[in-house]
Design a protein around this motif. Structure first.
Motif, PDB file in Angstrom:
ATOM      1  N   VAL A  51     -15.682   0.027  -6.558  1.00  0.00           N
ATOM      2  CA  VAL A  51     -14.400   0.334  -7.192  1.00  0.00           C
ATOM      3  C   VAL A  51     -13.293   0.157  -6.148  1.00  0.00           C
ATOM      4  O   VAL A  51     -13.419   0.641  -5.017  1.00  0.00           O
ATOM      5  CB  VAL A  51     -14.391   1.779  -7.748  1.00  0.00           C
ATOM      6  N   LYS A  52     -12.235  -0.556  -6.513  1.00  0.00           N
ATOM      7  CA  LYS A  52     -11.118  -0.774  -5.601  1.00  0.00           C
ATOM      8  C   LYS A  52     -10.150   0.405  -5.669  1.00  0.00           C
ATOM      9  O   LYS A  52      -9.826   0.888  -6.755  1.00  0.00           O
ATOM     10  CB  LYS A  52     -10.383  -2.073  -5.954  1.00  0.00           C
ATOM     11  N   TYR A  53      -9.705   0.867  -4.499  1.00  0.00           N
ATOM     12  CA  TYR A  53      -8.750   1.975  -4.475  1.00  0.00           C
ATOM     13  C   TYR A  53      -7.356   1.454  -4.166  1.00  0.00           C
ATOM     14  O   TYR A  53      -7.181   0.448  -3.472  1.00  0.00           O
ATOM     15  CB  TYR A  53      -9.171   3.060  -3.484  1.00  0.00           C
ATOM     16  N   LYS A  54      -6.355   2.160  -4.717  1.00  0.00           N
ATOM     17  CA  LYS A  54      -4.973   1.710  -4.564  1.00  0.00           C
ATOM     18  C   LYS A  54      -4.457   1.977  -3.161  1.00  0.00           C
ATOM     19  O   LYS A  54      -3.858   1.109  -2.518  1.00  0.00           O
ATOM     20  CB  LYS A  54      -4.072   2.388  -5.598  1.00  0.00           C
ATOM     21  N   ASP A  55      -4.666   3.197  -2.672  1.00  0.00           N
ATOM     22  CA  ASP A  55      -4.252   3.516  -1.314  1.00  0.00           C
ATOM     23  C   ASP A  55      -5.106   4.642  -0.757  1.00  0.00           C
ATOM     24  O   ASP A  55      -5.901   5.247  -1.463  1.00  0.00           O
ATOM     25  CB  ASP A  55      -2.755   3.866  -1.227  1.00  0.00           C
TER      26      ASP A  55
END
Length: 239
Positions: A51-55
């Motif tokens: 899962v890609k995280y925003k920051d």
């Protein structure tokens, strides 16, 4: 060993993780407990690069963790996923070999295969059996064994007790303690809060994407609000 700092994850317009920060010390068992939909698996999958995280930042051994899943495995982290996700059409041995797909040390692989069979004698009895024909408990053992075959320093266990009979749950948690004794560090995501807290060194409570409590697991297991919310008493909101 692992530090997650102010992690934010979105699924479209849904803010799934809201500034989550956790620390995992070397050689410890750290648990993340919480109800369905709290964001536990999202946290695990963010660490693993799924899962890609925003920051936010994820540091592993004081260095920024790469975001590509195969590089994360190569760095010494493995995930034992929720639902096991074994290769159903391969044998037990072939599944274990898949866990070592990034390794080329044949002697080390053979040694770890022997160790996995010592931890899970039932797998050795079924080493030529097609994995899809195993029981749920045996598949969980296989998923854990496959993870160990990558020779990780840090193991991420996502709901290892899911769908298992109580006797098998006890067996799985006993084996988690044995894995710790091997010198491994464990981040455990688990709905069975009592079992998780009973074997952990430290723990975090995740509610609707936010850490609402954290500390020594032996203290948290005695906390009245946590008992009411997660250990079988009337549920109350944790503030």
């Amino acid at each position: 060993m692992l530090r997650v700092k102010n992690l934010n994850v979105f699924y479209g317009g849904i803010h799934a993780l809201k500034g989550v920060s956790i620390d995992v010390e070397k050689g410890k068992i750290v648990s993340i407990i919480g109800s369905n939909g709290a964001g536990k698996s999202t946290l695990i999958n963010s660490i693993c690069g799924i899962v890609k995280y925003k920051d936010g930042d994820i540091l592993y051994k004081n260095e920024k963790l790469p975001k590509q899943a195969h590089k994360i495995v190569k760095s010494g982290i493995c995930q034992v996923p929720e639902g096991r996700i074994i290769f159903a059409n391969l044998t037990v041995t072939e599944n274990l070999q898949m866990g070592a797909f990034l390794r080329n040390d044949k002697q080390g692989i053979q040694k770890d295969m022997k160790r996995v069979f010592e931890l899970f004698p039932r797998l050795e009895e079924r080493e030529t059996q097609i994995a899809g024909t195993l029981s749920g408990g045996e598949q969980q053992m296989l998923a854990m064994g496959r993870g160990l075959m990558s020779n990780p320093d840090l193991i991420l266990l996502d709901e290892p007790s899911l769908g298992l009979a109580p006797l098998l749950i006890n067996t799985i948690f006993d084996i988690i303690l044995e894995i710790k004794e091997m010198g491994k560090t464990i981040l455990l995501v688990e709905q069975n809060a009592f079992k998780a807290l009973s074997i952990s060194d430290t723990a975090y409570v995740l509610e609707q994407g936010t850490i609402t409590a954290q500390g020594d697991a032996k203290i948290l297991i005695k906390d009245e609000k946590i008992q009411e919310a997660y250990l079988g008493k009337k549920k109350v909101e944790i503030k």
